[in-house]
Design a protein around this motif. Structure first.
Motif, PDB file in Angstrom:
ATOM      1  N   UNK A  50       0.837  -1.191   0.000  1.00 16.86           N
ATOM      2  CA  UNK A  50       0.000   0.000   0.000  1.00 16.86           C
ATOM      3  C   UNK A  50       0.876   1.247   0.000  1.00 16.86           C
ATOM      4  N   UNK A  51       0.397   2.284  -0.681  1.00 12.86           N
ATOM      5  CA  UNK A  51       1.151   3.538  -0.736  1.00 12.86           C
ATOM      6  C   UNK A  51       1.058   4.307   0.569  1.00 12.86           C
ATOM      7  N   UNK A  52      -0.047   4.161   1.282  1.00 17.77           N
ATOM      8  CA  UNK A  52      -0.226   4.907   2.527  1.00 17.77           C
ATOM      9  C   UNK A  52       0.648   4.305   3.628  1.00 17.77           C
ATOM     10  N   UNK A  53       1.600   5.057   4.141  1.00 15.85           N
ATOM     11  CA  UNK A  53       2.449   4.521   5.207  1.00 15.85           C
ATOM     12  C   UNK A  53       1.720   4.530   6.550  1.00 15.85           C
ATOM     13  N   UNK A  54       2.134   3.640   7.433  1.00 12.37           N
ATOM     14  CA  UNK A  54       1.622   3.676   8.799  1.00 12.37           C
ATOM     15  C   UNK A  54       2.140   4.946   9.462  1.00 12.37           C
ATOM     16  N   UNK A  55       1.299   5.699  10.158  1.00  9.52           N
ATOM     17  CA  UNK A  55       1.759   6.943  10.782  1.00  9.52           C
ATOM     18  C   UNK A  55       2.949   6.718  11.715  1.00  9.52           C
ATOM     19  N   UNK A  56       3.784   7.735  11.824  1.00  6.74           N
ATOM     20  CA  UNK A  56       4.915   7.670  12.746  1.00  6.74           C
ATOM     21  C   UNK A  56       4.415   7.670  14.182  1.00  6.74           C
ATOM     22  N   UNK A  57       5.191   7.046  15.034  1.00  4.75           N
ATOM     23  CA  UNK A  57       4.850   7.048  16.454  1.00  4.75           C
ATOM     24  C   UNK A  57       4.868   8.483  16.965  1.00  4.75           C
ATOM     25  N   UNK A  58       3.814   8.942  17.618  1.00  2.00           N
ATOM     26  CA  UNK A  58       3.744  10.347  18.025  1.00  2.00           C
ATOM     27  C   UNK A  58       4.690  10.672  19.177  1.00  2.00           C
ATOM     28  N   UNK A  59       5.045  11.926  19.265  1.00  2.00           N
ATOM     29  CA  UNK A  59       5.895  12.406  20.356  1.00  2.00           C
ATOM     30  C   UNK A  59       5.038  12.625  21.601  1.00  2.00           C
ATOM     31  N   UNK A 378      -8.509   2.715   8.604  1.00  2.00           N
ATOM     32  CA  UNK A 378      -7.764   2.527   9.851  1.00  2.00           C
ATOM     33  C   UNK A 378      -6.590   3.502   9.935  1.00  2.00           C
ATOM     34  N   UNK A 379      -5.912   3.704   8.800  1.00  2.00           N
ATOM     35  CA  UNK A 379      -4.799   4.648   8.755  1.00  2.00           C
ATOM     36  C   UNK A 379      -5.288   6.063   9.081  1.00  2.00           C
ATOM     37  N   UNK A 380      -6.371   6.458   8.450  1.00  2.00           N
ATOM     38  CA  UNK A 380      -6.911   7.805   8.652  1.00  2.00           C
ATOM     39  C   UNK A 380      -7.311   8.018  10.113  1.00  2.00           C
ATOM     40  N   UNK A 381      -7.980   7.026  10.694  1.00  2.00           N
ATOM     41  CA  UNK A 381      -8.436   7.163  12.073  1.00  2.00           C
ATOM     42  C   UNK A 381      -7.265   7.219  13.045  1.00  2.00           C
ATOM     43  N   UNK A 382      -6.258   6.365  12.819  1.00  2.00           N
ATOM     44  CA  UNK A 382      -5.108   6.337  13.712  1.00  2.00           C
ATOM     45  C   UNK A 382      -4.258   7.591  13.553  1.00  2.00           C
ATOM     46  N   UNK A 383      -4.107   8.065  12.334  1.00  2.00           N
ATOM     47  CA  UNK A 383      -3.342   9.292  12.097  1.00  2.00           C
ATOM     48  C   UNK A 383      -3.998  10.480  12.787  1.00  2.00           C
ATOM     49  N   UNK A 384      -5.320  10.510  12.767  1.00  2.00           N
ATOM     50  CA  UNK A 384      -6.037  11.577  13.452  1.00  2.00           C
ATOM     51  C   UNK A 384      -5.776  11.520  14.952  1.00  2.00           C
ATOM     52  N   UNK A 385      -5.743  10.316  15.490  1.00  2.00           N
ATOM     53  CA  UNK A 385      -5.468  10.142  16.920  1.00  2.00           C
ATOM     54  C   UNK A 385      -4.033  10.561  17.242  1.00  2.00           C
ATOM     55  N   UNK A 386      -3.091  10.152  16.382  1.00  2.00           N
ATOM     56  CA  UNK A 386      -1.677  10.465  16.615  1.00  2.00           C
ATOM     57  C   UNK A 386      -1.394  11.953  16.514  1.00  2.00           C
TER      58      UNK A 386
END
Length: 451
Positions: A50-59, A378-386
């Protein structure tokens, strides 16, 4: 708690019996299993990458690890590995099993060590250094155990000393923070290092590297102690650096303790609903059927398997995590709050899955593209959370981001079949659902802190 969930709790005992043969809660029953005749899925057209990467771990900690400190941690790994000959040949060490242990751990230490140019959030950097030092000490501890001039006890500090250092550090946590939300995100993971280390890694009395007869066990014990010592050093450094960065701060221990107790009370209420009258083992798994009414569902349906697996993980962690249910009072408020928050989100996620099962969902993808669509959601939802301003959302995102690894790896495998693709699909659905539930919980927590 909604009326629907309350009703389902009241029917838990009956539901468990009624669904035992249908939802896979028992091994009996003549009903067909879902996978005996599943819907069709064009597995070959399910995306492998998939082109969409998993979001980076947030600071979570708003300070950086200074270059000199990073260099000192890296130097410790180099100094630990120094005594081991390279290459380590069969002529030098004939025992193949021990030689393999040393070589494997040495390579793992170098792989775990962050590269100079690698930019990592402070907590992640500390975890990488701790892992590198663990592997390095395991390697050299094993080497020391098989050489005449080696001294396994000199590899790392003795276990009693490290245990005391971890306990002393815990006594200073949580410190002051800008507010309880930030305090939980900063101090919760650090407390967790020591809490887990004392209860799991350093459990078992005073047995250290010098008390092990087997060189491999000697090395592993040295690695355990070195990892905890690394956490002690990193935790103290980040604690002090964070406190020094604060312009305005407040003590957060008591607010975190109170909110952990409130969330623990909600979890306790839900557990009593699930167990019905059988509340003598409240933290034990009541069975998947306790989450459902008496609606017939296909045995082994992907949705039911998801519920079963997620419930197992939830209750497995609930057994050991410092969650204040009933009269239990955890010792360390930041990690107790963080783990209780996570448990509360998971229980809401389980109820969300159960609601979909009751609505008739099997969570079998409609077509090959649905798998990628589920991952994108799932990516979009998690990225929003991060990326949230709420530190608790960012902390929860850090807990859920690793969930992408297994389904992504499964889809990339050469072995292609429907069940693997469907399991990846349900994993993505779970990530989306639990991150959605996370926002509801953190909003209630933020409101509670403000009240």
């Amino acid at each position: 708690m909604t009326d629907r969930l309350t009703r389902r709790g009241a029917l838990a005992a009956a539901g468990a019996l009624a669904l035992g043969s249908l939802a896979g809660c028992s091994g009996t029953g003549s009903e067909p299993r879902f996978w005996d005749d599943p819907p069709s899925l064009d597995v070959e057209n399910v995306a492998r990458e998939f082109e969409e990467p998993v979001p980076e771990r947030p600071r979570l900690v708003p300070v950086d690890v200074e270059s000199g400190i990073a260099a000192a941690f890296a130097d410790r790994v180099d100094r630990l590995l120094g005594p081991i000959p390279e290459p380590l040949t069969a002529e030098t060490l004939p025992n193949g099993e021990i030689r393999e242990q040393i070589e494997t751990e040495r390579a793992a230490a170098r792989e775990a060590l962050p590269a100079t140019e690698e930019s990592l959030p402070p907590l992640r950097a500390a975890e990488r250094y701790a892992a590198a030092r663990d592997h390095a000490a395991t390697a050299v501890g094993t080497w020391a155990g098989v050489t005449a001039e080696g001294d396994p006890g000199a590899v790392a500090a003795d276990i009693g000393t490290v245990r005391r250092r971890a306990a002393d550090t815990l006594e200073t946590l949580p410190g002051s923070a800008t507010d309880p939300l930030a305090g939980a995100a900063v101090y919760g993971p650090i407390e967790r290092w020591y809490d887990e280390s004392r209860r799991r890694t350093l459990v078992g009395g005073s047995a250290g590297p010098t008390d092990r007869a087997n060189p491999i066990r000697t090395g592993e014990s040295a690695g355990d102690v070195e990892r905890v010592q690394s956490y002690v050093e990193a935790g103290r450094y980040l604690r002090d650096r964070y406190r020094a960065s604060l312009a305005d701060s407040e003590p957060v221990a008591e607010p975190l303790r109170r909110e952990a107790e409130r969330l623990g009370g909600e979890i306790g209420d839900r557990l009593r609903e699930l167990h019905g009258e059988e509340t003598d083992r409240l933290r034990s798994h009541p069975g998947t059927g306790a989450f459902l009414d008496d609606r017939p569902v296909a045995r082994g349906a992907p949705s039911v398997s998801l519920l079963s697996n997620a419930a197992h993980r939830t209750f497995e962690d609930l057994r050991f995590d410092p969650v204040p249910v009933d009269d239990y009072e955890p010792d360390h408020p930041a990690t107790a709050f963080a783990r209780t928050l996570l448990a509360r989100v998971r229980f809401r996620g389980l109820d969300a899955v159960a609601a979909r099962i009751e609505d008739g969902e099997t969570m079998f993808p409609a077509d090959a593209e649905a798998v990628g669509t589920a991952r994108s959601a799932a990516i979009e939802s998690t990225a929003s959370l991060a990326g949230s301003e709420n530190p608790l959302n960012r902390w929860l995102a850090a807990q859920f981001l690793p969930l992408f690894a297994d389904p992504d790896e499964s889809l990339a495998a050469d072995d292609r079949h429907a069940r693997r693709a469907v399991e990846a699909y349900t994993a993505y659905r779970w990530i989306e659902m639990i991150t959605d539930e996370a926002r509801t919980v953190t909003e209630s927590v933020a409101a509670a802190f403000e009240s």
